[in-house]
Design an enzyme around this catalytic site. Structure first.
Site, short mmCIF file in Angstrom:
data_model
loop_
_atom_site.label_atom_id
_atom_site.label_comp_id
_atom_site.label_asym_id
_atom_site.label_seq_id
_atom_site.Cartn_x
_atom_site.Cartn_y
_atom_site.Cartn_z
N LEU A 33 7.63 -63.66 -8.17
CA LEU A 33 8.21 -64.34 -9.33
C LEU A 33 7.65 -63.82 -10.65
CD1 LEU A 33 8.22 -67.98 -7.94
CD2 LEU A 33 9.96 -66.20 -7.71
N HIS A 37 12.35 -65.55 -13.32
CA HIS A 37 12.53 -66.62 -12.32
C HIS A 37 12.08 -67.97 -12.90
CE1 HIS A 37 11.81 -63.07 -9.57
NE2 HIS A 37 12.92 -63.55 -9.06
N GLY A 149 20.12 -65.89 -12.37
CA GLY A 149 19.92 -65.11 -13.58
C GLY A 149 21.14 -64.28 -13.94
N LYS A 151 20.96 -61.47 -15.30
CA LYS A 151 20.68 -60.04 -15.10
C LYS A 151 21.51 -59.51 -13.93
CE LYS A 151 16.90 -58.31 -13.18
NZ LYS A 151 17.43 -57.40 -12.13
N GLN A 155 26.28 -60.46 -9.09
CA GLN A 155 25.88 -61.47 -8.11
C GLN A 155 26.33 -62.86 -8.56
OE1 GLN A 155 21.97 -61.73 -5.94
NE2 GLN A 155 21.47 -63.17 -7.55
N SER A 188 11.65 -57.80 -10.31
CA SER A 188 10.58 -57.53 -9.34
C SER A 188 10.45 -56.03 -9.12
CB SER A 188 10.88 -58.21 -8.02
OG SER A 188 10.96 -59.59 -8.23
N ARG A 189 11.55 -55.31 -9.26
CA ARG A 189 11.53 -53.86 -8.99
C ARG A 189 10.85 -53.06 -10.10
NH1 ARG A 189 16.36 -55.49 -5.96
NH2 ARG A 189 15.97 -54.89 -3.80
#
Ligand code: PAF
Length: 282
Positions: A33, A37, A149, A151, A155, A188-189
Protein backbone atom coordinates in the site's frame (compact mmCIF):
# COMPACT_ATOMS: atom_id res chain seq x y z
CA UNK A 1 -8.85 -3.28 13.29
CA UNK A 2 -9.88 -6.90 12.76
CA UNK A 3 -7.61 -8.96 10.53
CA UNK A 4 -9.50 -11.86 8.98
CA UNK A 5 -8.44 -14.64 6.68
CA UNK A 6 -11.54 -16.75 6.20
CA UNK A 7 -14.98 -16.20 4.71
CA UNK A 8 -16.59 -17.50 7.92
CA UNK A 9 -14.70 -14.95 10.05
CA UNK A 10 -15.69 -12.19 7.61
CA UNK A 11 -19.36 -13.22 7.79
CA UNK A 12 -19.27 -13.29 11.60
CA UNK A 13 -17.60 -9.89 11.75
CA UNK A 14 -20.02 -8.23 9.31
CA UNK A 15 -23.21 -9.80 10.71
CA UNK A 16 -23.61 -7.18 13.47
CA UNK A 17 -22.95 -4.10 11.31
CA UNK A 18 -25.30 -5.48 8.63
CA UNK A 19 -28.04 -6.09 11.20
CA UNK A 20 -27.63 -2.56 12.56
CA UNK A 21 -27.96 -1.18 9.00
CA UNK A 22 -24.45 0.28 9.00
CA UNK A 23 -23.08 1.54 5.69
CA UNK A 24 -20.16 -0.66 4.61
CA UNK A 25 -17.41 0.39 2.20
CA UNK A 26 -14.97 -1.97 0.50
CA UNK A 27 -11.49 -1.02 -0.71
CA UNK A 28 -10.08 -3.90 -2.79
CA UNK A 29 -6.26 -3.96 -2.96
CA UNK A 30 -3.36 -6.25 -3.73
CA UNK A 31 -1.33 -4.79 -0.86
CA UNK A 32 2.02 -3.01 -1.00
CA UNK A 33 0.00 0.00 0.00
CA UNK A 34 1.00 3.58 -0.78
CA UNK A 35 -0.69 6.96 -0.40
CA UNK A 36 -2.89 6.19 -3.44
CA UNK A 37 -4.44 3.21 -1.65
CA UNK A 38 -4.75 5.18 1.57
CA UNK A 39 -6.68 7.87 -0.31
CA UNK A 40 -9.20 5.14 -1.16
CA UNK A 41 -9.41 4.19 2.53
CA UNK A 42 -9.84 7.85 3.54
CA UNK A 43 -12.61 8.25 0.96
CA UNK A 44 -14.29 5.10 2.26
CA UNK A 45 -13.89 6.33 5.85
CA UNK A 46 -15.71 9.58 4.99
CA UNK A 47 -18.54 7.81 3.17
CA UNK A 48 -19.25 4.77 5.34
CA UNK A 49 -19.65 3.56 8.92
CA UNK A 50 -17.47 0.50 8.43
CA UNK A 51 -14.43 0.24 6.14
CA UNK A 52 -13.31 -3.17 4.89
CA UNK A 53 -10.04 -3.38 2.95
CA UNK A 54 -9.25 -6.58 1.10
CA UNK A 55 -5.65 -7.57 0.48
CA UNK A 56 -5.22 -10.33 -2.05
CA UNK A 57 -2.60 -10.70 -4.77
CA UNK A 58 -4.93 -12.19 -7.33
CA UNK A 59 -3.15 -14.80 -9.49
CA UNK A 60 -6.05 -14.79 -11.94
CA UNK A 61 -5.22 -11.31 -13.24
CA UNK A 62 -1.55 -12.03 -14.00
CA UNK A 63 -0.65 -13.59 -17.35
CA UNK A 64 2.14 -16.19 -17.53
CA UNK A 65 5.44 -14.30 -17.52
CA UNK A 66 4.05 -11.31 -15.60
CA UNK A 67 5.22 -10.27 -12.14
CA UNK A 68 2.97 -12.44 -9.91
CA UNK A 69 5.91 -13.97 -7.99
CA UNK A 70 7.85 -10.71 -7.85
CA UNK A 71 4.81 -8.65 -6.80
CA UNK A 72 5.85 -6.98 -3.53
CA UNK A 73 4.27 -8.52 -0.42
CA UNK A 74 4.51 -6.18 2.57
CA UNK A 75 1.78 -7.46 4.86
CA UNK A 76 3.03 -6.09 8.21
CA UNK A 77 3.53 -2.57 6.82
CA UNK A 78 0.18 -2.69 4.99
CA UNK A 79 -1.60 -3.76 8.15
CA UNK A 80 -0.06 -0.92 10.17
CA UNK A 81 -0.87 1.65 7.46
CA UNK A 82 -4.49 0.50 7.27
CA UNK A 83 -4.90 0.65 11.01
CA UNK A 84 -3.49 4.19 11.07
CA UNK A 85 -5.82 5.21 8.21
CA UNK A 86 -8.87 4.12 10.19
CA UNK A 87 -9.71 0.88 8.40
CA UNK A 88 -12.00 -1.35 10.51
CA UNK A 89 -11.54 -4.73 8.88
CA UNK A 90 -8.65 -6.16 6.88
CA UNK A 91 -9.75 -9.18 4.87
CA UNK A 92 -6.68 -11.04 3.64
CA UNK A 93 -7.77 -14.41 2.29
CA UNK A 94 -5.38 -17.02 0.95
CA UNK A 95 -5.52 -18.19 -2.66
CA UNK A 96 -6.95 -21.47 -1.40
CA UNK A 97 -9.74 -19.60 0.39
CA UNK A 98 -10.86 -17.66 -2.68
CA UNK A 99 -10.09 -20.37 -5.25
CA UNK A 100 -10.49 -23.67 -3.32
CA UNK A 101 -10.71 -25.66 -6.55
CA UNK A 102 -7.82 -23.89 -8.27
CA UNK A 103 -7.94 -21.69 -11.33
CA UNK A 104 -8.54 -24.34 -13.97
CA UNK A 105 -12.21 -24.53 -14.84
CA UNK A 106 -13.04 -21.61 -12.55
CA UNK A 107 -16.14 -19.59 -13.47
CA UNK A 108 -14.93 -16.25 -14.80
CA UNK A 109 -16.58 -12.89 -15.35
CA UNK A 110 -15.91 -11.34 -18.74
CA UNK A 111 -16.82 -7.74 -19.49
CA UNK A 112 -16.87 -7.20 -23.26
CA UNK A 113 -16.21 -3.87 -24.93
CA UNK A 114 -14.48 -1.74 -22.31
CA UNK A 115 -12.06 -4.53 -21.37
CA UNK A 116 -10.80 -4.83 -24.96
CA UNK A 117 -7.77 -2.93 -26.26
CA UNK A 118 -5.47 -0.69 -24.18
CA UNK A 119 -4.35 -2.71 -21.11
CA UNK A 120 -6.76 -5.50 -22.13
CA UNK A 121 -4.97 -5.73 -25.48
CA UNK A 122 -1.50 -6.10 -23.96
CA UNK A 123 -2.55 -8.21 -20.98
CA UNK A 124 -4.94 -10.89 -22.33
CA UNK A 125 -7.24 -12.23 -19.62
CA UNK A 126 -6.20 -9.53 -17.14
CA UNK A 127 -9.60 -7.88 -16.87
CA UNK A 128 -11.40 -11.25 -16.68
CA UNK A 129 -9.23 -11.92 -13.62
CA UNK A 130 -9.98 -8.49 -12.14
CA UNK A 131 -13.73 -8.71 -12.82
CA UNK A 132 -13.89 -12.23 -11.38
CA UNK A 133 -12.12 -11.41 -8.12
CA UNK A 134 -13.93 -8.08 -7.68
CA UNK A 135 -17.32 -9.71 -8.24
CA UNK A 136 -16.33 -12.36 -5.68
CA UNK A 137 -15.29 -9.70 -3.14
CA UNK A 138 -18.48 -7.70 -3.75
CA UNK A 139 -20.47 -10.87 -3.17
CA UNK A 140 -18.59 -11.76 0.04
CA UNK A 141 -18.53 -8.30 1.61
CA UNK A 142 -21.81 -7.00 0.09
CA UNK A 143 -20.70 -3.38 0.61
CA UNK A 144 -22.85 -0.34 -0.10
CA UNK A 145 -19.84 1.36 -1.66
CA UNK A 146 -16.60 0.13 -3.27
CA UNK A 147 -13.65 2.45 -3.98
CA UNK A 148 -11.18 2.20 -6.88
CA UNK A 149 -8.39 4.48 -8.08
CA UNK A 150 -8.78 6.50 -11.27
CA UNK A 151 -5.17 5.65 -12.19
CA UNK A 152 -6.50 2.29 -13.39
CA UNK A 153 -8.98 4.10 -15.62
CA UNK A 154 -9.89 1.10 -17.76
CA UNK A 155 -10.23 -1.14 -14.68
CA UNK A 156 -12.70 1.35 -13.20
CA UNK A 157 -14.69 1.36 -16.46
CA UNK A 158 -14.72 -2.46 -16.50
CA UNK A 159 -15.96 -2.61 -12.91
CA UNK A 160 -18.64 0.02 -13.49
CA UNK A 161 -19.97 -1.93 -16.50
CA UNK A 162 -19.82 -5.26 -14.67
CA UNK A 163 -21.77 -3.85 -11.73
CA UNK A 164 -24.37 -2.28 -14.04
CA UNK A 165 -24.73 -5.37 -16.28
CA UNK A 166 -24.99 -7.81 -13.36
CA UNK A 167 -27.25 -5.52 -11.28
CA UNK A 168 -24.85 -5.72 -8.35
CA UNK A 169 -26.31 -3.36 -5.73
CA UNK A 170 -23.19 -1.34 -4.96
CA UNK A 171 -22.10 2.22 -5.59
CA UNK A 172 -18.70 2.47 -7.30
CA UNK A 173 -16.52 5.45 -6.33
CA UNK A 174 -13.58 6.53 -8.49
CA UNK A 175 -10.91 8.28 -6.41
CA UNK A 176 -8.48 10.73 -8.09
CA UNK A 177 -4.89 9.72 -8.85
CA UNK A 178 -2.38 10.49 -6.11
CA UNK A 179 0.93 11.75 -7.51
CA UNK A 180 4.40 12.19 -6.09
CA UNK A 181 5.64 15.80 -5.94
CA UNK A 182 7.27 15.37 -9.36
CA UNK A 183 3.98 14.18 -10.90
CA UNK A 184 4.59 10.44 -11.07
CA UNK A 185 1.34 8.57 -10.37
CA UNK A 186 1.85 6.41 -7.28
CA UNK A 187 1.94 2.70 -8.07
CA UNK A 188 3.26 -0.43 -6.41
CA UNK A 189 5.22 -1.04 -9.62
CA UNK A 190 7.24 2.18 -9.12
CA UNK A 191 9.24 0.09 -6.64
CA UNK A 192 10.74 -1.82 -9.58
CA UNK A 193 12.44 1.37 -10.89
CA UNK A 194 16.18 1.97 -10.45
CA UNK A 195 17.14 5.46 -9.14
CA UNK A 196 17.84 6.57 -12.73
CA UNK A 197 14.55 5.21 -14.01
CA UNK A 198 12.74 6.87 -11.11
CA UNK A 199 14.14 10.21 -12.32
CA UNK A 200 12.83 9.54 -15.83
CA UNK A 201 9.43 8.15 -14.75
CA UNK A 202 7.61 11.51 -14.14
CA UNK A 203 8.22 12.41 -17.79
CA UNK A 204 5.28 10.15 -18.61
CA UNK A 205 2.98 12.57 -16.80
CA UNK A 206 4.73 15.63 -18.27
CA UNK A 207 4.42 14.28 -21.81
CA UNK A 208 0.74 13.51 -21.27
CA UNK A 209 0.28 17.03 -19.86
CA UNK A 210 1.90 18.63 -22.92
CA UNK A 211 -0.30 16.49 -25.19
CA UNK A 212 -3.39 17.46 -23.23
CA UNK A 213 -2.60 21.17 -23.66
CA UNK A 214 -2.17 20.77 -27.43
CA UNK A 215 -5.39 18.75 -27.80
CA UNK A 216 -7.31 21.28 -25.71
CA UNK A 217 -6.08 23.98 -28.12
CA UNK A 218 -7.61 22.01 -31.00
CA UNK A 219 -4.51 20.45 -32.56
CA UNK A 220 -5.03 17.37 -34.74
CA UNK A 221 -5.09 14.29 -32.44
CA UNK A 222 -3.08 12.06 -34.84
CA UNK A 223 -0.20 14.58 -34.86
CA UNK A 224 -0.28 15.00 -31.10
CA UNK A 225 -0.28 11.22 -30.58
CA UNK A 226 2.63 10.75 -33.03
CA UNK A 227 4.65 13.41 -31.20
CA UNK A 228 3.73 11.85 -27.85
CA UNK A 229 5.02 8.43 -28.97
CA UNK A 230 8.26 10.06 -30.15
CA UNK A 231 8.66 12.02 -26.91
CA UNK A 232 8.17 8.88 -24.84
CA UNK A 233 10.79 6.96 -26.84
CA UNK A 234 13.24 9.88 -26.64
CA UNK A 235 12.76 10.01 -22.86
CA UNK A 236 13.70 6.31 -22.59
CA UNK A 237 10.27 4.64 -22.42
CA UNK A 238 9.06 1.81 -24.62
CA UNK A 239 5.47 2.84 -25.24
CA UNK A 240 2.87 0.08 -25.01
CA UNK A 241 -0.04 2.30 -26.02
CA UNK A 242 -0.92 5.96 -26.13
CA UNK A 243 -4.57 6.64 -26.88
CA UNK A 244 -7.20 9.35 -26.91
CA UNK A 245 -10.70 8.09 -26.09
CA UNK A 246 -13.96 9.51 -24.90
CA UNK A 247 -14.49 9.12 -21.17
CA UNK A 248 -16.36 5.82 -21.75
CA UNK A 249 -13.31 4.56 -23.67
CA UNK A 250 -15.11 4.69 -27.03
CA UNK A 251 -13.22 6.23 -29.99
CA UNK A 252 -13.27 10.01 -30.12
CA UNK A 253 -15.83 11.45 -32.59
CA UNK A 254 -16.11 14.95 -34.05
CA UNK A 255 -18.59 15.91 -31.32
CA UNK A 256 -16.63 14.38 -28.40
CA UNK A 257 -15.88 16.97 -25.70
CA UNK A 258 -15.07 14.92 -22.57
CA UNK A 259 -12.01 12.84 -23.38
CA UNK A 260 -9.19 10.97 -21.72
CA UNK A 261 -5.58 10.46 -22.74
CA UNK A 262 -4.30 7.06 -21.64
CA UNK A 263 -0.77 5.70 -21.69
CA UNK A 264 1.10 2.57 -20.75
CA UNK A 265 4.86 2.46 -21.19
CA UNK A 266 7.69 0.24 -20.10
CA UNK A 267 10.59 1.77 -18.23
CA UNK A 268 13.17 -0.86 -17.36
CA UNK A 269 11.29 -3.67 -15.63
CA UNK A 270 8.23 -1.57 -14.80
CA UNK A 271 5.11 -1.13 -16.88
CA UNK A 272 3.76 2.29 -15.90
CA UNK A 273 0.26 3.52 -16.67
CA UNK A 274 -1.22 6.98 -16.38
CA UNK A 275 -4.11 9.04 -17.72
CA UNK A 276 -5.38 12.60 -17.91
CA UNK A 277 -8.91 13.72 -18.64
CA UNK A 278 -9.44 16.77 -20.83
CA UNK A 279 -11.99 18.85 -22.67
CA UNK A 280 -11.75 18.85 -26.45
CA UNK A 281 -12.72 22.18 -28.04
CA UNK A 282 -15.91 22.51 -30.10
O1 PAF B 1 -6.31 -2.47 -8.61
C1 PAF B 1 -5.95 -3.49 -7.98
O2 PAF B 1 -5.15 -3.45 -7.07
C2 PAF B 1 -6.54 -4.84 -8.36
O3 PAF B 1 -6.71 -4.96 -9.74
C3 PAF B 1 -7.85 -5.17 -7.62
C4 PAF B 1 -8.96 -4.19 -7.97
C5 PAF B 1 -7.61 -5.14 -6.12
C6 PAF B 1 -8.34 -6.57 -8.00
O4 PAF B 1 -7.40 -7.55 -7.66
Amino acid sequence: MHTLQTIEALDDCLAGPRRRGQRIALVPTMGNLHAGHLALVHHARREADLVVTSLFVNPLQFSPGEDLDAYPRTFADDRAALEAAGCDVLFAPSTRTLYPNGLDGLTRVQVPGVSEGLCGGSRPGHFDGVATVVSMLLHLVAPHLACFGEKDYQQLAVIRKMVADLHIPVEIAGVPIVRADDGLALSSRNGYLSPNERTTAPKLYRILGAMRDRLARGEVPANVLDDGHRALREAGFTPDYLALRDTHLAPVEADTRDAVLLAAAYLGPARLIDNLTLQLPA
